[in-house]
Write a protein that holds these residues in place. Structure first.
Motif, PDB file in Angstrom:
ATOM      1  N   ILE A 175       0.858  -1.191   0.000  1.00  0.00           N
ATOM      2  CA  ILE A 175       0.000   0.000   0.000  1.00  0.00           C
ATOM      3  C   ILE A 175       0.890   1.235   0.000  1.00  0.00           C
ATOM      4  O   ILE A 175       1.235   1.788   1.030  1.00  0.00           O
ATOM      5  N   GLY A 176       1.324   1.595  -1.206  1.00  0.00           N
ATOM      6  CA  GLY A 176       2.089   2.830  -1.392  1.00  0.00           C
ATOM      7  C   GLY A 176       1.123   3.910  -1.854  1.00  0.00           C
ATOM      8  O   GLY A 176      -0.031   3.930  -1.416  1.00  0.00           O
ATOM      9  N   ASP A 220      -2.939  11.826   5.999  1.00  0.00           N
ATOM     10  CA  ASP A 220      -3.767  11.732   7.200  1.00  0.00           C
ATOM     11  C   ASP A 220      -2.973  10.948   8.244  1.00  0.00           C
ATOM     12  O   ASP A 220      -3.190   9.744   8.440  1.00  0.00           O
ATOM     13  N   THR A 221      -2.067  11.645   8.923  1.00  0.00           N
ATOM     14  CA  THR A 221      -1.139  10.978   9.841  1.00  0.00           C
ATOM     15  C   THR A 221      -1.886  10.113  10.862  1.00  0.00           C
ATOM     16  O   THR A 221      -2.762  10.605  11.576  1.00  0.00           O
ATOM     17  N   GLY A 309       4.340  -1.258   2.729  1.00  0.00           N
ATOM     18  CA  GLY A 309       4.119   0.103   2.236  1.00  0.00           C
ATOM     19  C   GLY A 309       3.664   1.029   3.349  1.00  0.00           C
ATOM     20  O   GLY A 309       3.341   0.594   4.464  1.00  0.00           O
ATOM     21  N   GLY A 310       3.608   2.323   3.025  1.00  0.00           N
ATOM     22  CA  GLY A 310       3.291   3.339   4.032  1.00  0.00           C
ATOM     23  C   GLY A 310       1.899   3.187   4.626  1.00  0.00           C
ATOM     24  O   GLY A 310       1.653   3.615   5.759  1.00  0.00           O
ATOM     25  N   ASN A 314      -1.191   3.547   8.753  1.00  0.00           N
ATOM     26  CA  ASN A 314      -2.478   4.232   8.919  1.00  0.00           C
ATOM     27  C   ASN A 314      -3.461   3.249   9.580  1.00  0.00           C
ATOM     28  O   ASN A 314      -4.033   2.381   8.920  1.00  0.00           O
TER      29      ASN A 314
HETATM   30  N1  LIG Z   1       1.906   7.430  10.057  1.00  0.00           N
HETATM   31  C1  LIG Z   1       1.243   7.445   8.897  1.00  0.00           C
HETATM   32  N2  LIG Z   1      -0.083   7.711   8.878  1.00  0.00           N
HETATM   33  C2  LIG Z   1      -0.784   7.741   7.725  1.00  0.00           C
HETATM   34  N3  LIG Z   1      -0.238   7.524   6.513  1.00  0.00           N
HETATM   35  C3  LIG Z   1       1.078   7.253   6.463  1.00  0.00           C
HETATM   36  C4  LIG Z   1       1.890   7.193   7.635  1.00  0.00           C
HETATM   37  N4  LIG Z   1       3.166   6.892   7.249  1.00  0.00           N
HETATM   38  C5  LIG Z   1       3.135   6.772   5.898  1.00  0.00           C
HETATM   39  N5  LIG Z   1       1.891   6.993   5.416  1.00  0.00           N
HETATM   40  C6  LIG Z   1       1.462   7.001   4.015  1.00  0.00           C
HETATM   41  O1  LIG Z   1       2.366   6.239   3.235  1.00  0.00           O
HETATM   42  C7  LIG Z   1       2.766   6.992   2.077  1.00  0.00           C
HETATM   43  C8  LIG Z   1       4.135   6.566   1.638  1.00  0.00           C
HETATM   44  O2  LIG Z   1       4.096   5.204   1.396  1.00  0.00           O
HETATM   45  P1  LIG Z   1       5.129   4.486   0.427  1.00  0.00           P
HETATM   46  O3  LIG Z   1       4.966   3.029   0.623  1.00  0.00           O
HETATM   47  O4  LIG Z   1       6.492   5.084   0.620  1.00  0.00           O
HETATM   48  O5  LIG Z   1       4.540   4.927  -0.987  1.00  0.00           O
HETATM   49  P2  LIG Z   1       5.272   5.153  -2.388  1.00  0.00           P
HETATM   50  O6  LIG Z   1       5.753   3.811  -2.803  1.00  0.00           O
HETATM   51  O7  LIG Z   1       4.195   5.698  -3.252  1.00  0.00           O
HETATM   52  O8  LIG Z   1       6.386   6.135  -2.106  1.00  0.00           O
HETATM   53  C9  LIG Z   1       2.675   8.438   2.523  1.00  0.00           C
HETATM   54  O9  LIG Z   1       2.487   9.303   1.431  1.00  0.00           O
HETATM   55  C10 LIG Z   1       1.462   8.406   3.449  1.00  0.00           C
HETATM   56  O10 LIG Z   1       0.284   8.555   2.728  1.00  0.00           O
END
Ligand SMILES: Nc1ncnc2c1ncn2[C@@H]1O[C@H](COP(=O)(O)OP(=O)(O)O)[C@@H](O)[C@H]1O
Ligand SMILES: [Mg+2]
Length: 386
Positions: A175-176, A220-221, A309-310, A314
């Protein structure tokens, strides 16, 4: 067994940072094993990040702007390599190659009515090679697209090498900015591996928060905004009807479909609604689209879902996803880190492995995944100075 050090470089559609993974790789492709020696995340210079996001938007950019961005991003990638090596106390001459994904600024997959697919990743490989002195591999997606493929996803080849289980059916859910799944039935090899983009990952939520806060916040941290909102059922129903979700794989998507324009369109139709309710609705949509894609397109419900992923950070998104997957009968969700693969480094590490495939002359696209007409050698190599 031979061992090489390859540095994988990744910056995803979120443009949240440059991930550099220094990886020790043993064996020859496709029989590879990998050990992460060091992960370093470098920040994008703020102004450069803004310019990149602007170039990805709907407003036209000049050739001069794209031209300069191609070199500036390469400089940032080279600096990320140098910082990573310094932090890891590894001398550049010990490194066999840099394998750089580049920064996607436009991805136009093949589709009916479009004669040819195309994609553009910035960060000129010759500039990275010249500045680091290390041979650099890049342009991993083009060859696959040249023969009708989506050029994406490419990470499944490495998932099959690193994460396949002999007994359990696994889904690797990243989930990027965009969310994508790799389906790994029990066994070995590549022939029955499936993968595709399920739809938006954090991208739609990020765009909403960024627009609503005038750019002062990027995401949305910890799901704090969505947590205070309620899903708007009418809007949710309408969003679920988006044509991407029912489209048959192979398929890939990007900012062009689920970025700022998607959210601006939503905001004009949802005038007067609370931002927290919209955030909850987009968070629910993201989770639903993942579970719905499993239901529609995977041969069977996975025994376990490995999440990376990021989006893993969340909790609101994870809460919706856990509930939606449970409805399918899948109750085992495992964070990527638990499989001894550092979540933050995973995609950069994957590109290090794809770099090894390029050096070994082994095709790494999976035609059943990308839709390409044939197996292809991926990447171009720029000579280093060393
Ligand atoms: N603590 C958090 N709360 C909410 N969303 C987060 C948090 N940490 C990361 N993210 C989400 O993860 C995204 C980055 O994820 P990442 O896997 O690096 O994506 P990409 O491969 O597109 O760079 C951020 O833009 C954000 O939306
Ligand atoms: Mg990222």
């Amino acid at each position: 067994m031979t061992s090489r050090i390859i540095i994988g470089l990744m910056s995803g559609t979120s443009v949240d940072g440059i991930d550099a993974a220094i990886v020790e790789i043993r064996g020859r492709a496709p029989r590879l094993s990998a050990r992460l020696l060091h992960h370093h995340q470098a920040n994008w210079p703020l102004r450069l990040r803004r310019r990149l996001l602007a170039a990805m938007g709907n407003a036209p950019s000049s050739a001069a702007e794209i031209c300069e961005l191609n070199f500036l991003t390469a400089r940032s990638f080279a600096a990320a390599v140098q910082s990573a090596l310094q932090h890891a106390r590894i001398a550049p001459h010990r490194v066999t190659a840099v394998a750089s994904h580049g920064q996607t600024i436009c991805h136009l997959p093949p589709q009916p009515g479009r004669t040819t697919g195309s994609t553009l990743q910035l960060g000129d490989v010759s500039v990275i090679a010249a500045l680091t002195g290390i041979q650099t591999i890049g342009n991993f997606r083009s060859a696959d697209m040249a023969v009708g493929g989506h050029g994406a996803p490419l990470v499944p080849w490495t998932d099959a090498i690193l994460l396949r289980d002999t007994r359990k059916t696994r889904a690797i859910q990243n989930i990027g900015g965009i969310a994508n799944v790799t389906y790994l039935p029990p066994g070995r090899g590549f022939s029955d591996v499936l993968a595709f983009d399920t739809g938006p990952g954090n991208m739609a939520i990020d765009a909403l928060i960024s627009i609503a806060t005038g750019g002062s916040r990027h995401c949305d941290t910890n799901g704090r905004i969505a947590r205070h909102g309620r899903v708007d059922e009418r809007l949710f129903t309408r969003l679920k009807a988006h044509r991407y979700f029912s489209q048959q794989p192979p398929k890939s998507t990007g900012r062009e479909v689920f970025g700022a324009a998607f959210v601006e369109n939503l905001l004009t139709r949802a005038a007067g609604k609370r931002i927290c309710d919209l955030a909850a609705t987009l968070t629910a949509l993201t989770a639903w689209s993942i579970a719905d894609a499993y239901h529609r397109f995977l041969p069977r419900v996975p025994d376990e879902v490995i999440i990376g992923g990021g989006g893993l950070h969340n909790p609101e998104l994870m809460r919706y996803l856990t509930a939606d997957l449970a409805k399918l009968g899948c109750r085992t969700l495992i964070p990527m880190d638990q499989l001894k693969i550092a979540n933050k480094a995973r995609e950069a590490m994957a590109f290090a492995l794809l770099g090894a495939a390029a050096l070994d002359g082994v095709p790494a696209n999976l035609p059943q995944v990308t839709g390409a007409a044939q197996l292809m050698l991926l990447g171009v190599v720029a000579q280093g100075t060393g």
